[in-house]
Design a protein around this motif. Sequence first.
Motif, PDB file in Angstrom:
ATOM      1  N   GLY A 199       0.814  -1.200  -0.073  1.00  0.00           N
ATOM      2  CA  GLY A 199      -0.153   0.098   0.038  1.00  0.00           C
ATOM      3  C   GLY A 199       1.011   1.032   0.067  1.00  0.00           C
ATOM      4  N   CYS A 200       1.997   1.168   0.195  1.00  0.00           N
ATOM      5  CA  CYS A 200       3.079   2.292   0.316  1.00  0.00           C
ATOM      6  C   CYS A 200       3.596   2.551  -1.345  1.00  0.00           C
ATOM      7  CB  CYS A 200       4.271   1.658   1.145  1.00  0.00           C
ATOM      8  SG  CYS A 200       5.435   3.208   0.983  1.00  0.00           S
ATOM      9  N   ARG A 201       3.508   4.054  -1.360  1.00  0.00           N
ATOM     10  CA  ARG A 201       3.791   4.511  -2.725  1.00  0.00           C
ATOM     11  C   ARG A 201       4.988   5.457  -2.337  1.00  0.00           C
ATOM     12  NH1 ARG A 201       1.222   0.632  -3.438  1.00  0.00           N
ATOM     13  NH2 ARG A 201      -0.538   0.325  -5.087  1.00  0.00           N
ATOM     14  N   VAL A 202       6.153   5.349  -3.356  1.00  0.00           N
ATOM     15  CA  VAL A 202       7.423   6.127  -3.326  1.00  0.00           C
ATOM     16  C   VAL A 202       7.691   6.677  -4.550  1.00  0.00           C
ATOM     17  CG1 VAL A 202       9.590   6.245  -2.623  1.00  0.00           C
ATOM     18  CG2 VAL A 202       8.021   4.707  -1.357  1.00  0.00           C
ATOM     19  N   MET A 203       7.955   7.860  -4.485  1.00  0.00           N
ATOM     20  CA  MET A 203       8.370   8.565  -6.042  1.00  0.00           C
ATOM     21  C   MET A 203       9.662   8.185  -6.073  1.00  0.00           C
ATOM     22  SD  MET A 203       7.843   9.943  -8.939  1.00  0.00           S
ATOM     23  CE  MET A 203       6.161  10.712  -8.566  1.00  0.00           C
ATOM     24  N   GLY A 204       9.982   7.674  -7.278  1.00  0.00           N
ATOM     25  CA  GLY A 204      11.490   7.079  -7.639  1.00  0.00           C
ATOM     26  C   GLY A 204      11.977   8.134  -8.603  1.00  0.00           C
ATOM     27  N   SER A 205      13.096   7.735  -9.189  1.00  0.00           N
ATOM     28  CA  SER A 205      13.876   8.615 -10.372  1.00  0.00           C
ATOM     29  C   SER A 205      13.275   8.368 -11.599  1.00  0.00           C
ATOM     30  CB  SER A 205      15.399   8.442 -10.275  1.00  0.00           C
ATOM     31  OG  SER A 205      15.456   7.007 -10.580  1.00  0.00           O
ATOM     32  N   LYS A 206      12.544   7.181 -11.686  1.00  0.00           N
ATOM     33  CA  LYS A 206      11.912   6.905 -13.004  1.00  0.00           C
ATOM     34  C   LYS A 206      10.448   6.532 -12.792  1.00  0.00           C
ATOM     35  CE  LYS A 206      16.186   4.567 -14.615  1.00  0.00           C
ATOM     36  NZ  LYS A 206      16.738   3.451 -15.499  1.00  0.00           N
ATOM     37  N   GLY A 207       9.878   7.486 -11.907  1.00  0.00           N
ATOM     38  CA  GLY A 207       8.473   7.345 -11.693  1.00  0.00           C
ATOM     39  C   GLY A 207       7.798   7.011 -10.339  1.00  0.00           C
ATOM     40  N   MET A 208       6.716   6.908 -10.195  1.00  0.00           N
ATOM     41  CA  MET A 208       5.958   6.232  -8.894  1.00  0.00           C
ATOM     42  C   MET A 208       6.381   4.736  -8.656  1.00  0.00           C
ATOM     43  SD  MET A 208       4.378   7.144  -6.261  1.00  0.00           S
ATOM     44  CE  MET A 208       3.817   8.953  -6.775  1.00  0.00           C
ATOM     45  N   LEU A 209       6.546   4.266  -7.531  1.00  0.00           N
ATOM     46  CA  LEU A 209       6.835   3.083  -7.353  1.00  0.00           C
ATOM     47  C   LEU A 209       6.036   2.310  -6.475  1.00  0.00           C
ATOM     48  CD1 LEU A 209      10.791   3.439  -6.551  1.00  0.00           C
ATOM     49  CD2 LEU A 209       9.719   2.769  -8.712  1.00  0.00           C
ATOM     50  N   ILE A 210       5.680   1.189  -6.548  1.00  0.00           N
ATOM     51  CA  ILE A 210       4.967   0.454  -5.721  1.00  0.00           C
ATOM     52  C   ILE A 210       5.587  -0.289  -4.778  1.00  0.00           C
ATOM     53  CG2 ILE A 210       2.996  -1.399  -5.568  1.00  0.00           C
ATOM     54  CD1 ILE A 210       2.163  -0.424  -8.435  1.00  0.00           C
ATOM     55  N   VAL A 211       5.521  -0.270  -3.644  1.00  0.00           N
ATOM     56  CA  VAL A 211       6.386  -1.261  -2.537  1.00  0.00           C
ATOM     57  C   VAL A 211       5.585  -2.656  -2.330  1.00  0.00           C
ATOM     58  CG1 VAL A 211       7.544  -1.133  -0.318  1.00  0.00           C
ATOM     59  CG2 VAL A 211       7.268   0.819  -1.656  1.00  0.00           C
ATOM     60  N   MET A 212       6.493  -3.423  -2.433  1.00  0.00           N
ATOM     61  CA  MET A 212       5.861  -4.876  -2.291  1.00  0.00           C
ATOM     62  C   MET A 212       7.053  -5.550  -1.219  1.00  0.00           C
ATOM     63  SD  MET A 212       5.133  -5.891  -6.245  1.00  0.00           S
ATOM     64  CE  MET A 212       3.778  -7.244  -5.768  1.00  0.00           C
ATOM     65  N   SER A 213       6.226  -6.659  -0.781  1.00  0.00           N
ATOM     66  CA  SER A 213       7.043  -7.277   0.270  1.00  0.00           C
ATOM     67  C   SER A 213       6.754  -8.840   0.453  1.00  0.00           C
ATOM     68  CB  SER A 213       6.371  -6.607   1.810  1.00  0.00           C
ATOM     69  OG  SER A 213       6.868  -7.653   2.725  1.00  0.00           O
ATOM     70  N   TYR A 214       7.632  -9.492   0.956  1.00  0.00           N
ATOM     71  CA  TYR A 214       7.716 -11.072   0.888  1.00  0.00           C
ATOM     72  C   TYR A 214       8.298 -11.380   2.209  1.00  0.00           C
ATOM     73  CZ  TYR A 214       8.423 -15.986  -0.512  1.00  0.00           C
ATOM     74  OH  TYR A 214       8.345 -17.440  -0.377  1.00  0.00           O
ATOM     75  N   PRO A 215       7.523 -11.714   3.197  1.00  0.00           N
ATOM     76  CA  PRO A 215       8.114 -12.280   4.344  1.00  0.00           C
ATOM     77  C   PRO A 215       8.734 -13.606   4.267  1.00  0.00           C
ATOM     78  CG  PRO A 215       5.757 -12.625   4.464  1.00  0.00           C
ATOM     79  CD  PRO A 215       5.883 -11.996   3.115  1.00  0.00           C
ATOM     80  N   LEU A 216       9.878 -13.786   4.927  1.00  0.00           N
ATOM     81  CA  LEU A 216      10.628 -15.158   4.928  1.00  0.00           C
ATOM     82  C   LEU A 216      10.117 -15.878   6.118  1.00  0.00           C
ATOM     83  CD1 LEU A 216      14.193 -13.785   3.954  1.00  0.00           C
ATOM     84  CD2 LEU A 216      12.328 -15.061   2.454  1.00  0.00           C
ATOM     85  N   GLU A 217       9.990 -17.453   5.847  1.00  0.00           N
ATOM     86  CA  GLU A 217       9.763 -18.221   6.793  1.00  0.00           C
ATOM     87  C   GLU A 217      11.002 -18.650   7.844  1.00  0.00           C
ATOM     88  OE1 GLU A 217       6.597 -19.400   6.963  1.00  0.00           O
ATOM     89  OE2 GLU A 217       6.053 -18.098   5.300  1.00  0.00           O
ATOM     90  N   VAL A 218      10.840 -19.483   8.482  1.00  0.00           N
ATOM     91  CA  VAL A 218      12.033 -20.007   9.306  1.00  0.00           C
ATOM     92  C   VAL A 218      13.156 -20.335   8.376  1.00  0.00           C
ATOM     93  CG1 VAL A 218      12.488 -21.875  11.051  1.00  0.00           C
ATOM     94  CG2 VAL A 218      10.130 -20.911  10.871  1.00  0.00           C
ATOM     95  N   PRO A 219      14.341 -19.827   8.648  1.00  0.00           N
ATOM     96  CA  PRO A 219      15.512 -20.047   7.989  1.00  0.00           C
ATOM     97  C   PRO A 219      15.647 -21.663   7.774  1.00  0.00           C
ATOM     98  CG  PRO A 219      16.354 -18.708   9.877  1.00  0.00           C
ATOM     99  CD  PRO A 219      14.738 -19.174   9.820  1.00  0.00           C
TER     100      PRO A 219
END
Length: 161
Positions: free
Chosen positions: A138-158
């Motif tokens: 849901g986070c948006r950040v302006m980058g050098s090449k335009g608007m960016l969508i922030v995405m996340s991947y939680p890691l499981e137990v190592p």
Amino acid sequence: MKLIRFQETHASLVDAYVLSEEQLRFTAHPSKSIPLCKAEPNRHAILGIENDRLVVYFALHEQEGVQPYSDNLKAILLRTLSTEYHELGKGYGKAAMQRLPEFVQLQFPHIDEIVLAVNVANEFARKLYTKFGYQDTGCRVMGSKGMLIVMSYPLEVPVKR
């Protein structure tokens, strides 16, 4: 395809790596990213190698690299992911995304989340990331090449070997 950390002996592979103008709209060539990785100890150049050829490149950035996109001190930022132009459509990008969580768990056992920021105009990449379990934060950040969508991947137990 195997994922490995960049070493100077790989320089000729980087020199032969080709990106199209369209690809360069959204990412940087490894020759621009690798010097930053050498200069910053928390930034790591990663190569996807198949049959002694560089087919995928990306960088992983810890600590200050993640800060614009996440408050999680145990997150790592995936940046500048690309597939060599002549290798597009052969599944190497998918293979890299599939191998990435285990690679991060083995190489960076203190990390519990992979974060990335994808250009809103890069629909192909967004679909790829979503297919491999990345969630739009849901986070948006302006980058050098335009608007960016922030995405996340939680890691499981190592992963234990």
